[in-house]
Design an enzyme around this catalytic site. Structure first.
Site, short mmCIF file in Angstrom:
data_model
loop_
_atom_site.label_atom_id
_atom_site.label_comp_id
_atom_site.label_asym_id
_atom_site.label_seq_id
_atom_site.Cartn_x
_atom_site.Cartn_y
_atom_site.Cartn_z
N GLY A 46 -38.26 -53.63 -15.77
CA GLY A 46 -39.21 -52.61 -16.20
C GLY A 46 -39.07 -51.38 -15.30
O GLY A 46 -38.07 -50.68 -15.40
N SER A 113 -32.15 -55.23 -13.03
CA SER A 113 -32.61 -53.90 -13.41
C SER A 113 -33.66 -53.44 -12.41
O SER A 113 -33.39 -53.42 -11.20
CB SER A 113 -33.13 -53.93 -14.85
N TRP A 114 -34.88 -53.06 -12.86
CA TRP A 114 -35.93 -52.75 -11.89
C TRP A 114 -36.18 -53.94 -10.97
O TRP A 114 -36.54 -53.76 -9.80
CB TRP A 114 -37.23 -52.38 -12.61
N ASP A 268 -22.84 -50.75 -19.01
CA ASP A 268 -24.29 -50.69 -18.87
C ASP A 268 -24.72 -49.23 -19.01
O ASP A 268 -24.38 -48.39 -18.18
CB ASP A 268 -24.67 -51.23 -17.48
N HIS A 296 -26.23 -54.09 -20.28
CA HIS A 296 -27.24 -54.21 -19.23
C HIS A 296 -27.99 -55.54 -19.25
O HIS A 296 -28.42 -56.02 -18.21
CB HIS A 296 -28.24 -53.06 -19.39
#
Length: 316
Positions: A46, A113-114, A268, A296
């Site tokens: 996120g 990711s985050w 990605d 991704h």
């Protein structure tokens, strides 16, 4: 392809609850696997994405005791979509509270990711509490990374999808898309918030896989989109609440002793492979895996195979 490793079978959580933070939030947590197994923490993306049952399946349930949690404001955490007392450093504190709650000295930390951003922030703040790091889809929250995905970069690969992002903005607002969406996502009008949230969320949902995925439609669901977009935009507006945008890379010296695996898809579009390369240069001891023919998302076959191999390796 038949040699690629996949998810472990579905399993239920054996314990769950809410951690009261003392400043207005209740953070949902759950544990799965073997209570006597190797401690591990899964950090979702996120920010604002929330964890799901499938994330339990990234770890051998016989060998791991896995903690999952929904970060402040998202998933099952309360209050929903709240931006108050919601920063990177609040989340780092929450992770430490969870570790202390389960009474483990250190744990493997897995983030994509985050989640890779927050994993780095946590490990660099508490390097003695991390046994290994498994990081996927590297995102270090530099301004150039945000401009690539929310201003000019990925938009050139998905022009028809980007046109939808721009559709509710004036010509002037299009010069700073994150700021323009910020105004709408904190609007006093719930309808304005939701319209912007669904467009923002779907942009990500439809661009994180190499090929279109049916699961992207879930990004447009009202409750998910509202938390995802509001919290994500809040963090990006404030540059992740970092002191400067190279902070995470510059502080890698604090974690170079920790065994690490980096996994990144070659194509990605959300987080360019350059991010993983830059992290590897700062952390030469880490194992870097660039996955050809992948974007991704964690569940693309080559990426998933590499992630499962990493958790299997560290289980022993």
């Amino acid at each position: 392809m038949s040699d690629l490793k996949g998810l472990y079978p579905p399993l239920a959580a054996y314990a769950s609850g809410w951690l009261k933070t003392g400043d207005g939030h209740q953070v949902y947590w759950e544990r799965s696997g073997n209570p006597q197994g190797k401690p591990a923490l899964f950090i979702h993306g996120g920010p604002g994405g929330g964890c799901s049952a499938v994330h339990r399946q990234l770890f051998d349930p016989q060998r791991y005791d896995v903690m999952l949690f929904d970060q402040r404001g998202c998933g099952r955490s309360k209050p929903h979509a709240s931006l108050e007392n919601n920063t990177t450093w609040h989340l780092v504190e929450d992770i430490e509270r969870l570790r202390e709650m389960v009474e483990v000295d250190k744990w493997l930390v897995f983030g994509g990711s985050w989640g890779s951003t927050l994993a780095l922030a946590y490990a660099e703040t508490h390097p003695t509490r991390v046994s290994e790091l498994v990081l996927r889809g590297i995102f270090t929250l530099r301004k150039e990374e945000l401009l690539w995905y929310y201003q000019d970069g990925a938009s050139r690969f998905f022009p028809e999808k980007w046109e939808r992002v721009l559709s509710i903005l004036s010509e002037d607002e299009r010069q700073d898309v994150i700021a323009a969406y910020r105004k709408r996502l904190i609007s006093d009008d719930p309808a304005v918030q939701l319209e912007a949230a669904k467009i923002w969320s779907l942009w990500e949902g439809e661009t994180v896989t190499l090929l279109p995925a049916a699961s992207s439609s879930s990004f447009g669901e009202d409750d998910f989109a509202l938390a995802f977009a509001r919290i994500e935009n809040h963090y990006f507006t404030h540059m992740g609440f970092l002191e400067h945008d190279r902070q995470l890379l510059q502080n890698v010296s604090k974690i170079r002793h920790i065994p690490g695996v980096i996994v990144h898809g070659r194509y990605d579009m959300a987080c360019q492979v350059q991010n993983a390369w830059d992290l590897k240069k700062a952390w030469p001891e880490a194992e870097l895996n660039i996955i050809e023919g992948a974007g991704h998302s964690f569940d693309e076959p080559g990426i998933l195979d590499c992630l499962i191999r990493a958790t299997d390796k560290f289980a022993s």
